[in-house]
Design an enzyme around this catalytic site. Sequence first.
Site, PDB file in Angstrom:
ATOM      1  N   HIS A  30       0.836  -1.198   0.000  1.00 34.75           N
ATOM      2  CA  HIS A  30       0.000   0.000   0.000  1.00 34.75           C
ATOM      3  C   HIS A  30       0.879   1.260   0.000  1.00 34.75           C
ATOM      4  O   HIS A  30       0.579   2.237   0.695  1.00 34.75           O
ATOM      5  CB  HIS A  30      -0.968  -0.011   1.188  1.00 34.75           C
ATOM      6  N   ASP A  69      -0.179  -5.585   5.592  1.00 33.36           N
ATOM      7  CA  ASP A  69      -1.188  -6.369   4.888  1.00 33.36           C
ATOM      8  C   ASP A  69      -0.997  -6.299   3.373  1.00 33.36           C
ATOM      9  O   ASP A  69      -0.419  -5.365   2.840  1.00 33.36           O
ATOM     10  CB  ASP A  69      -2.586  -5.883   5.251  1.00 33.36           C
ATOM     11  N   GLU A  70      -1.530  -7.286   2.710  1.00 31.47           N
ATOM     12  CA  GLU A  70      -1.695  -7.315   1.247  1.00 31.47           C
ATOM     13  C   GLU A  70      -0.430  -6.868   0.505  1.00 31.47           C
ATOM     14  O   GLU A  70      -0.474  -5.986  -0.345  1.00 31.47           O
ATOM     15  CB  GLU A  70      -2.903  -6.457   0.851  1.00 31.47           C
ATOM     16  N   ALA A  71       0.686  -7.480   0.834  1.00 27.79           N
ATOM     17  CA  ALA A  71       1.957  -7.158   0.178  1.00 27.79           C
ATOM     18  C   ALA A  71       2.165  -8.118  -0.994  1.00 27.79           C
ATOM     19  O   ALA A  71       2.627  -9.254  -0.812  1.00 27.79           O
ATOM     20  CB  ALA A  71       3.112  -7.245   1.176  1.00 27.79           C
ATOM     21  N   ASP A 102      -1.768 -10.670   8.077  1.00 32.16           N
ATOM     22  CA  ASP A 102      -1.510 -11.341   6.800  1.00 32.16           C
ATOM     23  C   ASP A 102      -0.333 -12.308   6.843  1.00 32.16           C
ATOM     24  O   ASP A 102      -0.403 -13.414   6.292  1.00 32.16           O
ATOM     25  CB  ASP A 102      -1.279 -10.299   5.704  1.00 32.16           C
TER      26      ASP A 102
END
Length: 778
Positions: free
Chosen positions: A279, A341-343, A393
Site C-alpha cells: 500500500h 497487509d496485502e503485500a 496477513d
Amino acid sequence: MSRVATARLLRCAAVAWLVVCGAAMASPVTPAWSLLPQPAMAKAAGSGVVQVADGAIVRVHGPDQPEVQRIAERLVQRLADTHALHLRTTTTDAAHPTITFEMDAGADIADASGYRITVDDEGIRVTARTPRGAFYGSVTLWQLLTPPGWARGKPVDVAYGVIDDHPRFAWRALLLDSGRHFQSVADIKKLIDWMSLNKLNVLLWHLTEDQGWRLEIPKYPALTTIGACRKAVGLDAELTGSTEQPYCGYYTEAQARDVVRYAAERYVDVVPEFDLPGHSQAAIAAYPSLGVTGARPPVWTDWGVSPWLLKPDEKTLQFVDDVLDEMMQLFPSRYISIGGDEADKQQWNASAETRARMQRLGLANMDELQAWFMQQVAEHLLKHGRIPVGWDDELAAGVTLPQSQVVMSWHGDHNERVALAALKQGHDVIMTPQESLYFDHIQSDLPDEWAGPPPAVTLQQAYDTAVVPQGASADEARHIIGVQAGLWAEQMRSFAHDQHAVFPRIAALAELGWSPAEAHDWNGFLQRMPAELARYRALGIDYADSAFAPSFQVSAASRGTLRVELFNQSHFGTIRYTTDGSDPTNQSTRYTQALTLTGPVTLRAATFASDGFELAAPRTQVVDETALQARDGSALETCSHQPGSRLDGSKPAKGPRPTYSVDIGNACWSWPQAPVGGVTHVSLLVERIAWRFGDEARDAVVRNKAGAAGEFEIHGDSCTGPLLARLPLDGVTHAQGQHRLDAKVAMPPGSDVRDLCIFATGDPRDGQWALARVTLSK
C-alpha cells in the site's frame, strides 16, 4: 479486583440485565431504560422517578473539577441541541442539584473507565474515579434523559435505580481510511464526537495508501506535493469538477494535532497507520528510490492490491524511521500501526537485488523477508516506548510476526484460524473480521442499497461477531484486547456515505466492545434500537435504515391479481402501508398478511416502532401488469452466482444517483424463470462505468463482439442457449450516464417461463457495463 470478585460482578450483571431488559424480549414493550451499549449492571428500583426539566442544576464536586466541569458542560450543550432541555452547571454547593458529578478516586468502581449512576430521592449522582469514567457516565446520563418517545423541550422522568458500569475491552475502535477518499477535519471531528457517544475510544487513522499519502512530513515534502494527488478517474471527476483536475488532499501537522487534541477531550485515542511495505505506491511515486525498480509510478487510481512495495533495505528503513519519528511527535498514542497487509511480492521476486538480500539474511522466502523488515520497524517503535500494531496477513502465510506486535485479525474465515494462531503465539489481538465488521460492505440486497463490496454485513451479523474465537483457551482469551470495525473508503466518496455505512452498525460494535458477554442478546438489542436511532436523528446522523426497511415480494395470484408480501431484514417493528401513493404514518394500515391487489396500485410501506417512531423511511412498489415482467438489476443473479458489488453510477441532472449490482469483470446477469409468455420486446437500462478495479483485471471475462462497439445479448436457458435478442451499443460506449436499449425478442415457442442470461460483449477492462433494469413486454 480479584478474579473471583470479577466473576461475581459479571454474574450479577447478567441477572440485573435480565431484570431491566428481559421483559422486552417477551413483549413489544420498550424498557424504561433504553441504554446502548448495555451497562455491566443496571437495576431499576421498581418505583420512584427524578424529574429533569428546564433550569435543573448540574453540580460538579471533587477533584479534577476543571476537566469534569467541561464534561458536564458538553452534556448540557448536547441536551440543549438534541432535546431542547436547558440545564445549568455549577461547582458550588447548590442547595438542591438535580444532577451531581461526584469524583472519588477511592470509589468502589471496577475500572478507571467505569462509573456508577444512582437515581433516588436525592437526585441523580454520577460517581467516577477518573474524568474518563465521568465522561462515560455522562453519555449514559444523556441516554437516560432521551428515553423512548421523548419530546423536545419536555421534562423527563428518570426511574430510580442503580447503574454500575465499566467496559469489557480496552480497545473499542473504528478504522477510518483517509487514503482512498479524503475527509475534512470538520467531518472527522463529527465522527469522533459520535464515536465517543457510542463509548468507542480508538480512531485508527489510515493515512498512507497507494491512492494517496495524507500526512504532511516536512523532511519529505514530495509525499504531499506528489503523493497526495491522483488523476480524477471515474466518479472522482465529480468531486474535482473535471477529469483534468486531480483528486488531492492531505492533513498538515497543525491539523493532525488539532484532531488529536479534539479526540483526547472526548477520550478517543488517535492511532495513526503507516501501512508498509505494501500500500505504498503513492510514497514510491513521490520518491522512486523507495521502490525496487527505480521507476516512478503514478499515484494509483485503481482499487485492490498494488504490486508497488517498499524496497527492503537500509535506506528505506531510514525513511520509515524518519516518518515514524514525525508521527510519534504528532500522535502521543502508545500504539502506532505499521500495516503489513496485502503485500503483493511480484516486484520483490523479480528483483535480483532483493533476492540477493533475502539469501544474505538466510531467509527462505519473501514472506520471511517481509517479517524481517517489519521486525526492524517494530524495534524502532519499541525503542521509543511505543507498541507496534499490524495486520494478520503474514500469520495467515505461516510466518511469525514480531513478538511485540499487537495483531489486528481481519481474516475471519475458517473459524478464526488466523486469530487463534496469533493467540497461540502470545500476541495481543484485536478482532476485526471482514466478514462481520468491515463497514464498507453493503448492508442488504435492497434495490436502494448504497454502494459497497459484497458480501453483505447486516446489523445482526455485526452484532453476532465472535469476539472470542471458539477454541481459544481462557489464558489465550485474555490476550484479546478489543474489537474494531473498518471503514475502507474506495467507494466512500462523501461524508454522507460514511455515516450511512457506520450507523447504526456502530451500535453493534459498541455493545461488542463494552457490554459483558452475558448481556449479548439480539432481541434485547433490537428493543433498544428505536431510542438509539432517535438519538442519531437528533444528532443529525444520516444513518442507514436497511435492517428495518420494507421489502416487497410480488407474485402472480388468481384471476389476474397480484400477491404482495412485505417483510424486513430484522423482522422487527410494525410495517404499515398505503395504496394511494401517500406516505404511511404510524396510523396507516398495519401489514399482517399477504396482500392481494389488482393493479395499477402504488403501494408504499414504512416500518414503525411500538412508540410510533419511524424505523425506516417509506419504500414504493408499483403493482401493475408490468410488475412481474421487469427486474431491477439488483434483483437479478450474477452468472458466477457470486454476490455482486454495488457500484455508483454517474449523478443525473435530476433524481437520485443510480447504484448497480455488478459482478466486477463479468458483465453477466441471470433471470431464473422469467415470465416470457407472449413477450415480443425487451428494454434494458444500462451504464458504462470506468474500469478501476486493479487486481480484478486478471479474472475479467471477455466475450466476442458481433459489432465494433459490442452489444448486450439475451439468451434463453443458459448463456450459450438460443439467442433471443441482440441490443447494439453503437453510439453509447463513450457517453456518460444511463442509456436505454430496445430490441425485438425472438422467443421460440414453448414454456411461459424461461431462464434468461443477459450479458455484455467485449472486454470489461475497457469499461464495466452495469445493468439498471430489464423490462419485457408483449
